[in-house]
Design a protein around this motif. Sequence first.
Motif, PDB file in Angstrom:
ATOM      1  N   VAL A 254      -2.985  -3.962   2.071  1.00  0.00           N
ATOM      2  CA  VAL A 254      -3.451  -2.666   2.584  1.00  0.00           C
ATOM      3  C   VAL A 254      -2.413  -2.158   3.588  1.00  0.00           C
ATOM      4  O   VAL A 254      -2.044  -2.889   4.514  1.00  0.00           O
ATOM      5  CB  VAL A 254      -4.819  -2.823   3.294  1.00  0.00           C
ATOM      6  N   PRO A 255      -1.906  -0.936   3.423  1.00  0.00           N
ATOM      7  CA  PRO A 255      -0.895  -0.452   4.386  1.00  0.00           C
ATOM      8  C   PRO A 255      -1.531  -0.201   5.758  1.00  0.00           C
ATOM      9  O   PRO A 255      -2.641   0.334   5.839  1.00  0.00           O
ATOM     10  CB  PRO A 255      -0.407   0.865   3.764  1.00  0.00           C
ATOM     11  N   PRO A 256      -0.836  -0.601   6.830  1.00  0.00           N
ATOM     12  CA  PRO A 256      -1.356  -0.276   8.168  1.00  0.00           C
ATOM     13  C   PRO A 256      -1.058   1.187   8.492  1.00  0.00           C
ATOM     14  O   PRO A 256      -0.344   1.853   7.751  1.00  0.00           O
ATOM     15  CB  PRO A 256      -0.536  -1.204   9.078  1.00  0.00           C
TER      16      PRO A 256
ATOM     17  N   GLN B 286       2.935   7.734  -7.653  1.00  0.00           N
ATOM     18  CA  GLN B 286       4.193   7.579  -8.387  1.00  0.00           C
ATOM     19  C   GLN B 286       5.219   6.775  -7.600  1.00  0.00           C
ATOM     20  O   GLN B 286       6.253   6.392  -8.125  1.00  0.00           O
ATOM     21  CB  GLN B 286       4.764   8.949  -8.775  1.00  0.00           C
ATOM     22  N   TYR B 287       4.966   6.533  -6.313  1.00  0.00           N
ATOM     23  CA  TYR B 287       5.926   5.792  -5.483  1.00  0.00           C
ATOM     24  C   TYR B 287       5.498   4.340  -5.263  1.00  0.00           C
ATOM     25  O   TYR B 287       6.105   3.628  -4.480  1.00  0.00           O
ATOM     26  CB  TYR B 287       6.081   6.468  -4.116  1.00  0.00           C
ATOM     27  N   ALA B 288       4.380   3.914  -5.900  1.00  0.00           N
ATOM     28  CA  ALA B 288       3.815   2.581  -5.616  1.00  0.00           C
ATOM     29  C   ALA B 288       4.853   1.472  -5.806  1.00  0.00           C
ATOM     30  O   ALA B 288       5.624   1.482  -6.771  1.00  0.00           O
ATOM     31  CB  ALA B 288       2.603   2.342  -6.503  1.00  0.00           C
ATOM     32  N   MET B 289       4.861   0.544  -4.843  1.00  0.00           N
ATOM     33  CA  MET B 289       5.772  -0.609  -4.893  1.00  0.00           C
ATOM     34  C   MET B 289       4.911  -1.859  -5.069  1.00  0.00           C
ATOM     35  O   MET B 289       3.671  -1.771  -5.032  1.00  0.00           O
ATOM     36  CB  MET B 289       6.568  -0.693  -3.584  1.00  0.00           C
ATOM     37  N   LYS B 290       5.564  -3.008  -5.205  1.00  0.00           N
ATOM     38  CA  LYS B 290       4.792  -4.251  -5.411  1.00  0.00           C
ATOM     39  C   LYS B 290       3.835  -4.496  -4.249  1.00  0.00           C
ATOM     40  O   LYS B 290       2.670  -4.829  -4.449  1.00  0.00           O
ATOM     41  CB  LYS B 290       5.764  -5.428  -5.551  1.00  0.00           C
ATOM     42  N   ILE B 291       4.345  -4.296  -3.031  1.00  0.00           N
ATOM     43  CA  ILE B 291       3.512  -4.594  -1.853  1.00  0.00           C
ATOM     44  C   ILE B 291       2.256  -3.705  -1.825  1.00  0.00           C
ATOM     45  O   ILE B 291       1.207  -4.116  -1.332  1.00  0.00           O
ATOM     46  CB  ILE B 291       4.332  -4.448  -0.541  1.00  0.00           C
ATOM     47  N   CYS B 292       2.363  -2.492  -2.372  1.00  0.00           N
ATOM     48  CA  CYS B 292       1.228  -1.555  -2.343  1.00  0.00           C
ATOM     49  C   CYS B 292       0.039  -2.120  -3.108  1.00  0.00           C
ATOM     50  O   CYS B 292      -1.112  -1.841  -2.789  1.00  0.00           O
ATOM     51  CB  CYS B 292       1.620  -0.219  -2.959  1.00  0.00           C
ATOM     52  N   GLU B 293       0.330  -2.898  -4.169  1.00  0.00           N
ATOM     53  CA  GLU B 293      -0.767  -3.449  -4.971  1.00  0.00           C
ATOM     54  C   GLU B 293      -1.397  -4.661  -4.303  1.00  0.00           C
ATOM     55  O   GLU B 293      -2.515  -5.032  -4.616  1.00  0.00           O
ATOM     56  CB  GLU B 293      -0.241  -3.835  -6.356  1.00  0.00           C
TER      57      GLU B 293
ATOM     58  N   GLY C  52      -4.897  -3.660  -2.479  1.00  0.00           N
ATOM     59  CA  GLY C  52      -3.886  -3.156  -1.558  1.00  0.00           C
ATOM     60  C   GLY C  52      -4.172  -1.716  -1.181  1.00  0.00           C
ATOM     61  O   GLY C  52      -5.261  -1.384  -0.706  1.00  0.00           O
ATOM     62  N   CYS C  53      -3.199  -0.843  -1.400  1.00  0.00           N
ATOM     63  CA  CYS C  53      -3.409   0.581  -1.123  1.00  0.00           C
ATOM     64  C   CYS C  53      -4.332   1.162  -2.198  1.00  0.00           C
ATOM     65  O   CYS C  53      -4.084   0.981  -3.392  1.00  0.00           O
ATOM     66  CB  CYS C  53      -2.059   1.298  -1.138  1.00  0.00           C
ATOM     67  N   ARG C  54      -5.371   1.859  -1.768  1.00  0.00           N
ATOM     68  CA  ARG C  54      -6.343   2.373  -2.741  1.00  0.00           C
ATOM     69  C   ARG C  54      -5.788   3.528  -3.575  1.00  0.00           C
ATOM     70  O   ARG C  54      -6.337   3.865  -4.602  1.00  0.00           O
ATOM     71  CB  ARG C  54      -7.606   2.811  -1.998  1.00  0.00           C
TER      72      ARG C  54
ATOM     73  N   LYS D  83       3.324  13.012   5.385  1.00  0.00           N
ATOM     74  CA  LYS D  83       3.987  11.726   5.149  1.00  0.00           C
ATOM     75  C   LYS D  83       3.322  10.878   4.080  1.00  0.00           C
ATOM     76  O   LYS D  83       3.897   9.884   3.651  1.00  0.00           O
ATOM     77  CB  LYS D  83       4.013  10.909   6.468  1.00  0.00           C
ATOM     78  N   HIS D  84       2.102  11.183   3.687  1.00  0.00           N
ATOM     79  CA  HIS D  84       1.407  10.328   2.718  1.00  0.00           C
ATOM     80  C   HIS D  84       1.451  10.968   1.323  1.00  0.00           C
ATOM     81  O   HIS D  84       1.183  12.161   1.188  1.00  0.00           O
ATOM     82  CB  HIS D  84      -0.046  10.123   3.162  1.00  0.00           C
ATOM     83  N   PRO D  85       1.774  10.177   0.294  1.00  0.00           N
ATOM     84  CA  PRO D  85       1.831  10.752  -1.058  1.00  0.00           C
ATOM     85  C   PRO D  85       0.536  11.469  -1.466  1.00  0.00           C
ATOM     86  O   PRO D  85       0.595  12.439  -2.226  1.00  0.00           O
ATOM     87  CB  PRO D  85       2.100   9.522  -1.947  1.00  0.00           C
TER      88      PRO D  85
ATOM     89  N   CYS E 291       0.897   4.261   4.821  1.00  0.00           N
ATOM     90  CA  CYS E 291       1.677   4.210   3.574  1.00  0.00           C
ATOM     91  C   CYS E 291       2.883   3.294   3.792  1.00  0.00           C
ATOM     92  O   CYS E 291       3.618   3.439   4.775  1.00  0.00           O
ATOM     93  CB  CYS E 291       2.155   5.610   3.187  1.00  0.00           C
ATOM     94  N   TRP E 292       3.099   2.377   2.837  1.00  0.00           N
ATOM     95  CA  TRP E 292       4.210   1.437   2.967  1.00  0.00           C
ATOM     96  C   TRP E 292       5.577   2.116   2.931  1.00  0.00           C
ATOM     97  O   TRP E 292       6.579   1.547   3.326  1.00  0.00           O
ATOM     98  CB  TRP E 292       4.130   0.379   1.851  1.00  0.00           C
ATOM     99  N   LEU E 293       5.620   3.355   2.450  1.00  0.00           N
ATOM    100  CA  LEU E 293       6.913   4.055   2.434  1.00  0.00           C
ATOM    101  C   LEU E 293       7.440   4.292   3.847  1.00  0.00           C
ATOM    102  O   LEU E 293       8.628   4.545   4.044  1.00  0.00           O
ATOM    103  CB  LEU E 293       6.775   5.420   1.739  1.00  0.00           C
ATOM    104  N   LEU E 294       6.549   4.201   4.828  1.00  0.00           N
ATOM    105  CA  LEU E 294       6.972   4.447   6.218  1.00  0.00           C
ATOM    106  C   LEU E 294       7.475   3.177   6.896  1.00  0.00           C
ATOM    107  O   LEU E 294       7.924   3.218   8.044  1.00  0.00           O
ATOM    108  CB  LEU E 294       5.803   5.054   7.010  1.00  0.00           C
TER     109      LEU E 294
HETATM  110 FE1  SF4 Z   1       1.806   5.052  -2.617  1.00  0.00          FE
HETATM  111 FE2  SF4 Z   1       2.315   2.614  -1.704  1.00  0.00          FE
HETATM  112 FE3  SF4 Z   1       2.135   4.633  -0.014  1.00  0.00          FE
HETATM  113 FE4  SF4 Z   1      -0.022   3.711  -1.245  1.00  0.00          FE
HETATM  114  S1  SF4 Z   1       1.230   2.602   0.230  1.00  0.00           S
HETATM  115  S2  SF4 Z   1       0.519   5.813  -0.979  1.00  0.00           S
HETATM  116  S3  SF4 Z   1       0.810   3.189  -3.242  1.00  0.00           S
HETATM  117  S4  SF4 Z   1       3.681   4.336  -1.619  1.00  0.00           S
END
Ligand code: SF4
Length: 339
Positions: A305-307, A295-302, A287-289, A247-249, A319-322
């Motif tokens: 920190v994703p829970p 390649q999927y990074a969104m604004k919130i990722c920067e 945010g997300c390290r 599930k994680h990029p 990952c915020w994609l989840l």
């Molecule tokens: Fe990519 Fe965002 Fe997931 Fe981090 S949280 S792995 S930047 S999609």
Amino acid sequence: MNTLLDVKDLKTSFYTYAGEVKAVDGVSFQLDAGEALAIVGESGCGKSVTALSIMGLVQDPGKIVNGQICLNGRDLTLASNKELCGVRGNEIGMIFQDPLTSLNPVLSIEQQMIESLMLHQKLSKRQAITRGIELLKMVGIPAAEDRFYQYPHQFSGGMRQRVMIAMAMACGPKILIADEPTTALDVTIQAQILELMKGVRKSLNTAIVLITHDLGVVAGLCQRVLVMYAGKIVERAPIEDLYYRPKHPYTWGLLGALPRLDAEDNQKRKLTPIWGKPPDLLAPPPGCRFAPRCQYAMKICEREVPPDFEITPQHQAACWLLDPRAPKVEHFPEGSAAL
Ligand code: SF4
């Protein structure tokens, strides 16, 4: 299952002239008796520092700054150096990538093994010799009675790693931590060492923590995998879920860089390296390290920190994609595992 090792919110930092390097930043996991767990990630992701923290072997300027490491309910972060010395060998054994750095080149295997057996197991010299030879036989050293008296340089790389496993198992530890144990070996010997560790786990019910940068070596040995990136666990899953439903990029990237076993497919498929490099842990992204390489990074990722998002009770990924509000992306182009 009995929880043998419970690591809670472990943070280990190195205090350099340039500032604090947060090498392990809030790592938590449990290890059950007899279980084999892999910790996977690129060099510098904190996996070896996690192992050294558990063993009480973090050297200055490094320091455990937070968390608990409970072995059978006893917090090792509160143990004295003398107590930790007893834990190493007796309760936790460790093997490293290069056995030559751990074996003393000027002492025979006999001298190195009986010292530890006499010290930790309180055996007489005669008993220690008998036990030492038994251990060499257990790890498949031929002519163990003769080779017991030889020196490390008289053994091949694979045989030296077998000796290290015998030494690590000398006092019957409940946990064997293996840090890149097969990296320096060729593929056939790699497979033999992994098979040997599997046998040790089965016959002695020893729990194993396998630390590796190579997801390809964990499948035959481990039941669960933790994927680490830049000091944090980004995905944790049973082995099948990790290979077939990652599930994680970053995990997609690790799997995409692995060759597949069927040659026909290998010819069609290009291996995809993960571009870019891990962040500087002196000043990691807020945010997300993984965001600068994702390649999927969104604004919130920067920004944030994703829970840990729960996919199943055993499978989580940070990952915020989840997040249910995130766009659905077609992940992992092959759509199936790399093995
Ligand atoms: Fe990519 Fe965002 Fe997931 Fe981090 S949280 S792995 S930047 S999609």
